[in-house]
Scaffold this active site. Structure first.
Site, PDB file in Angstrom:
ATOM      1  N   LYS A  56       0.824  -1.214   0.000  1.00 39.68           N
ATOM      2  CA  LYS A  56       0.000   0.000   0.000  1.00 39.68           C
ATOM      3  C   LYS A  56       0.856   1.262   0.000  1.00 39.68           C
ATOM      4  O   LYS A  56       0.503   2.255  -0.634  1.00 39.68           O
ATOM      5  CB  LYS A  56      -0.935   0.020   1.215  1.00 39.68           C
ATOM      6  CG  LYS A  56      -2.112  -0.904   1.061  1.00 39.68           C
ATOM      7  CD  LYS A  56      -3.254  -0.505   1.982  1.00 39.68           C
ATOM      8  CE  LYS A  56      -4.466  -1.396   1.749  1.00 39.68           C
ATOM      9  NZ  LYS A  56      -5.529  -1.198   2.726  1.00 39.68           N
ATOM     10  N   LYS A  84     -10.498  -3.048  -4.390  1.00 35.56           N
ATOM     11  CA  LYS A  84     -11.342  -1.855  -4.554  1.00 35.56           C
ATOM     12  C   LYS A  84     -10.598  -0.757  -5.274  1.00 35.56           C
ATOM     13  O   LYS A  84     -11.193   0.117  -5.886  1.00 35.56           O
ATOM     14  CB  LYS A  84     -11.719  -1.298  -3.174  1.00 35.56           C
ATOM     15  CG  LYS A  84     -12.538  -2.205  -2.328  1.00 35.56           C
ATOM     16  CD  LYS A  84     -12.527  -1.710  -0.872  1.00 35.56           C
ATOM     17  CE  LYS A  84     -13.188  -2.722   0.041  1.00 35.56           C
ATOM     18  NZ  LYS A  84     -12.912  -2.498   1.450  1.00 35.56           N
ATOM     19  N   LYS A 134      -4.508  -9.404  -6.993  1.00 34.30           N
ATOM     20  CA  LYS A 134      -5.724  -9.608  -6.205  1.00 34.30           C
ATOM     21  C   LYS A 134      -6.858  -8.707  -6.711  1.00 34.30           C
ATOM     22  O   LYS A 134      -6.586  -7.579  -7.128  1.00 34.30           O
ATOM     23  CB  LYS A 134      -5.357  -9.222  -4.768  1.00 34.30           C
ATOM     24  CG  LYS A 134      -6.231  -9.691  -3.687  1.00 34.30           C
ATOM     25  CD  LYS A 134      -5.663  -9.303  -2.330  1.00 34.30           C
ATOM     26  CE  LYS A 134      -5.677  -7.812  -2.094  1.00 34.30           C
ATOM     27  NZ  LYS A 134      -5.479  -7.388  -0.731  1.00 34.30           N
TER      28      LYS A 134
HETATM   29  P1  TYM Z   1     -10.642  -5.401   3.725  1.00 33.84           P
HETATM   30  O1  TYM Z   1     -11.657  -4.333   3.980  1.00 33.84           O
HETATM   31  O2  TYM Z   1      -9.545  -5.121   2.769  1.00 33.84           O
HETATM   32  O3  TYM Z   1     -11.377  -6.709   3.229  1.00 33.84           O
HETATM   33  C1  TYM Z   1     -12.499  -7.254   3.932  1.00 33.84           C
HETATM   34  C2  TYM Z   1     -12.476  -8.769   3.840  1.00 33.84           C
HETATM   35  O4  TYM Z   1     -12.485  -9.169   2.467  1.00 33.84           O
HETATM   36  C3  TYM Z   1     -11.393 -10.050   2.209  1.00 33.84           C
HETATM   37  N1  TYM Z   1     -10.906  -9.824   0.842  1.00 33.84           N
HETATM   38  C4  TYM Z   1     -10.764 -10.792  -0.069  1.00 33.84           C
HETATM   39  N2  TYM Z   1     -11.005 -12.108  -0.025  1.00 33.84           N
HETATM   40  C5  TYM Z   1     -10.761 -12.832  -1.147  1.00 33.84           C
HETATM   41  N3  TYM Z   1     -10.286 -12.267  -2.308  1.00 33.84           N
HETATM   42  C6  TYM Z   1     -10.030 -10.957  -2.393  1.00 33.84           C
HETATM   43  N4  TYM Z   1      -9.584 -10.422  -3.523  1.00 33.84           N
HETATM   44  C7  TYM Z   1     -10.263 -10.147  -1.237  1.00 33.84           C
HETATM   45  N5  TYM Z   1     -10.126  -8.810  -0.985  1.00 33.84           N
HETATM   46  C8  TYM Z   1     -10.522  -8.644   0.299  1.00 33.84           C
HETATM   47  C9  TYM Z   1     -10.335  -9.690   3.240  1.00 33.84           C
HETATM   48  O5  TYM Z   1      -9.448 -10.751   3.463  1.00 33.84           O
HETATM   49  C10 TYM Z   1     -11.186  -9.365   4.441  1.00 33.84           C
HETATM   50  O6  TYM Z   1     -11.517 -10.549   5.148  1.00 33.84           O
HETATM   51  N6  TYM Z   1      -7.706  -5.230   7.761  1.00 33.84           N
HETATM   52  C11 TYM Z   1      -8.939  -5.734   7.247  1.00 33.84           C
HETATM   53  C12 TYM Z   1     -10.153  -5.313   8.039  1.00 33.84           C
HETATM   54  C13 TYM Z   1     -10.056  -5.548   9.509  1.00 33.84           C
HETATM   55  C14 TYM Z   1     -10.226  -6.801  10.181  1.00 33.84           C
HETATM   56  C15 TYM Z   1     -10.084  -6.502  11.561  1.00 33.84           C
HETATM   57  C16 TYM Z   1     -10.443  -8.090   9.728  1.00 33.84           C
HETATM   58  C17 TYM Z   1      -9.836  -4.612  10.451  1.00 33.84           C
HETATM   59  N7  TYM Z   1      -9.860  -5.172  11.694  1.00 33.84           N
HETATM   60  C18 TYM Z   1     -10.158  -7.526  12.528  1.00 33.84           C
HETATM   61  C19 TYM Z   1     -10.543  -9.107  10.697  1.00 33.84           C
HETATM   62  C20 TYM Z   1     -10.394  -8.807  12.064  1.00 33.84           C
HETATM   63  C21 TYM Z   1      -9.132  -5.224   5.816  1.00 33.84           C
HETATM   64  O7  TYM Z   1      -8.587  -4.225   5.430  1.00 33.84           O
HETATM   65  O8  TYM Z   1     -10.039  -5.920   5.097  1.00 33.84           O
END
Ligand code: TYM
Length: 331
Positions: A111, A197, A194
């Site tokens: 990032k 967004k 991947k």
């Molecule tokens: P975030 O918002 O990027 O993504 C949310 C969830 O979607 C999953 N994900 C994917 N799974 C499969 N293929 C993809 N291309 C893909 N893109 C995203 C992510 O693995 C995630 O499960 N840091 C985290 C949010 C967070 C969190 C937490 C998660 C903050 N605190 C505590 C678990 C526990 C994040 O940025 O996810």
């Protein structure tokens, strides 16, 4: 009962990767766990967000989660910044985690890119906030996509280090739940990246709110190779785009990659793509309709998140108070 915590960022354009890697599993897990789901607005501002856009995105993500089947009467759904315990515990974890551990986080490297010096300090310590999110509830299981695995390993390191430093067994070691056949959904235009967004091409992803026409156009244009659909799983490792479409299809149908290969292997991609398109539309269209309805009443969505935050406080306040006692703060 074991306790689940998971989070999702309200940064717009939730896509099929979020849906298959996370949301769909969150919905399923509700029948066997106590579940706490969080819209992580504090994580979102680690890169600048326009305030009016952020507010809109928080409500939109709430509508997507409810429309997908998060049951707000049983599970807790809230936005992170309403519950101060996340920030309080994150500070304590900033003082537990080591700089060397954070330096190894690949997501920060991705990032921040070449502009590391200009990345916010928040982006750097973001995994500590993520550990605080989970451990403020002493959650035992965390359903995520594959890209969050490293952050969960760090959460375990933080819990272990805290327990060792203060000679306690206060924090549990969380178990990641990385479930299904689409734990890492890839970019539709480039199977080595991947689905995300932030990719500039909207054709690289299926958004949860895309119309049937858009979904159809995007799958039609999705990159494949010139060979027929693979007819054995050993072929998948060097045919990334094919593997991705098969994985998405399997996850949507709740079956294995092998089952899809059995049905479509050796055939042409256009047949697989037609059936896949239909399957995605069937899954997402009712969700899209419900999202629209829910977004007609934003006050109600806000109230749902506020109520969820009150329930989240009831659980996290005593946990964080106890942490403060352990650390030696006057409470
Ligand atoms: P975030 O918002 O990027 O993504 C949310 C969830 O979607 C999953 N994900 C994917 N799974 C499969 N293929 C993809 N291309 C893909 N893109 C995203 C992510 O693995 C995630 O499960 N840091 C985290 C949010 C967070 C969190 C937490 C998660 C903050 N605190 C505590 C678990 C526990 C994040 O940025 O996810």
């Amino acid at each position: 009962m074991d306790r689940i915590f998971s989070g999702i960022q309200p940064t717009g354009n939730l896509h099929l990767g979020n849906y298959l890697g996370a949301v769909q599993n969150w919905v399923k897990l509700q029948s066997s766990y106590e579940c706490i789901y969080c819209i992580v607005d504090m994580h979102a501002i680690t890169t600048f967000q326009k305030p009016e856009t952020l507010i809109g995105n928080i409500l939109e993500v709430a509508s997507i989660l409810i429309a997908s089947g998060i049951d707000i009467n049983n599970s807790i759904l809230f936005n992170q910044s309403r519950v101060a315990m996340h920030a309080e515990l994150a500070w304590i974890f900033n003082c537990t985690a080591k700089i060397g551990w954070l330096n190894r986080m690949t997501q920060f490297k991705d990032k921040a890119g070449k502009n590391r010096e200009k990345a916010s300090a928040g982006l750097y310590v973001y995994p500590n906030l993520m550990a605080a999110d989970i451990l403020a509830y002493k959650a035992t299981h965390v359903p995520v996509g594959d890209d969050q695995k490293q952050h969960l390993e760090l959460t375990r390191d933080i819990a272990t280090s805290f327990n060792d430093n203060y000679k306690t067994d206060f924090f549990p070691l969380v178990e990641p739940l990385i479930l299904g056949e689409a734990t890492r959904v890839m970019n539709l235009r480039d199977g080595s990246k991947k689905m995300s967004k932030s990719d500039e091409s909207d054709f690289s992803r299926i958004n949860i709110t895309d119309s049937a026409e858009k979904i159809s156009a995007k799958i039609k244009k999705a990159k494949t190779d010139s060979l027929p659909v693979p007819d054995s799983s050993s072929e998948l490792s060097n045919r990334l785009e094919a593997k991705n479409l098969i994985g998405i299809f399997a996850a949507l149908r709740g079956i294995s990659l092998q089952d899809i290969i059995k049905d479509y292997g050796g055939g042409s991609f256009s047949v697989l793509k037609d059936d896949l398109t239909e399957c995605i539309i069937e899954e997402l269209q009712p969700v899209g309709k419900e999202i629209k309805e829910l977004l007609n009443n934003k006050d109600e969505l806000d109230k749902i998140l506020k109520d969820g935050a009150e329930r989240a406080k009831e659980i996290s306040r005593p946990v964080v108070n106890e942490v403060k006692n352990i650390v030696g703060f006057l409470t």
